[in-house]
Write an enzyme that holds these catalytic residues in place. Structure first.
Site, mmCIF file in Angstrom:
data_model
loop_
_atom_site.group_PDB
_atom_site.id
_atom_site.type_symbol
_atom_site.label_atom_id
_atom_site.label_comp_id
_atom_site.label_asym_id
_atom_site.label_seq_id
_atom_site.Cartn_x
_atom_site.Cartn_y
_atom_site.Cartn_z
ATOM 1 N N HIS A 7 0.832 -1.206 0.000
ATOM 2 C CA HIS A 7 0.000 0.000 0.000
ATOM 3 C C HIS A 7 0.871 1.262 0.000
ATOM 4 O O HIS A 7 0.702 2.145 -0.844
ATOM 5 C CB HIS A 7 -0.908 -0.019 1.234
ATOM 6 C CG HIS A 7 -1.813 1.156 1.337
ATOM 7 N ND1 HIS A 7 -3.102 1.140 0.850
ATOM 8 C CD2 HIS A 7 -1.632 2.393 1.864
ATOM 9 C CE1 HIS A 7 -3.669 2.307 1.076
ATOM 10 N NE2 HIS A 7 -2.788 3.092 1.694
ATOM 11 N N GLU A 8 1.809 1.330 0.922
ATOM 12 C CA GLU A 8 2.659 2.524 1.028
ATOM 13 C C GLU A 8 3.613 2.645 -0.158
ATOM 14 O O GLU A 8 3.869 3.746 -0.641
ATOM 15 C CB GLU A 8 3.426 2.528 2.347
ATOM 16 C CG GLU A 8 2.540 2.641 3.572
ATOM 17 C CD GLU A 8 1.579 3.816 3.544
ATOM 18 O OE1 GLU A 8 1.899 4.869 2.948
ATOM 19 O OE2 GLU A 8 0.491 3.687 4.116
ATOM 20 N N HIS A 11 1.767 4.121 -3.066
ATOM 21 C CA HIS A 11 1.755 5.585 -2.982
ATOM 22 C C HIS A 11 3.091 6.162 -3.461
ATOM 23 O O HIS A 11 3.123 7.114 -4.239
ATOM 24 C CB HIS A 11 1.535 6.056 -1.539
ATOM 25 C CG HIS A 11 0.149 5.928 -1.031
ATOM 26 N ND1 HIS A 11 -0.946 6.480 -1.650
ATOM 27 C CD2 HIS A 11 -0.341 5.311 0.079
ATOM 28 C CE1 HIS A 11 -2.029 6.223 -0.961
ATOM 29 N NE2 HIS A 11 -1.694 5.502 0.100
#
Length: 86
Positions: A7-8, A11
């Site tokens: 997820h990170e 980003h």
């Protein structure tokens, strides 16, 4: 933590692709127990493996569309992970 990492980094990769400056990725919260570059991003791993954040800022003033892609990339990475697992 297995869902937080893609997820990170979703980003971070989207931010870099859109021309945003990625300052740091935090994985978890609390005290930092490991700080090192991962995939070219300064990454901090925290003691409590819940949540995370990617700190990025635009380099120019025209950033609305790029910011939207940056925000959308994290959930998209989780969706792709779910599709790959099932």
């Amino acid at each position: 933590m297995a869902a937080i990492i893609p997820h990170e980094f979703g980003h971070a990769v989207a931010a870099r692709a859109c021309g945003l400056k990625v300052f740091r990725i935090h994985m978890g919260f609390g005290r930092t127990f490991l700080r090192r570059p991962v995939l070219g991003f300064e990454t901090e791993f925290k003691v409590i493996p819940l949540g995370g954040s990617t700190i990025a800022l635009p380099v120019t003033d025209k950033f609305r569309r790029k910011w939207f892609l940056y925000v959308l990339a994290g959930p998209t990475a989780n969706l792709l992970l779910c599709v790959a697992v099932t």
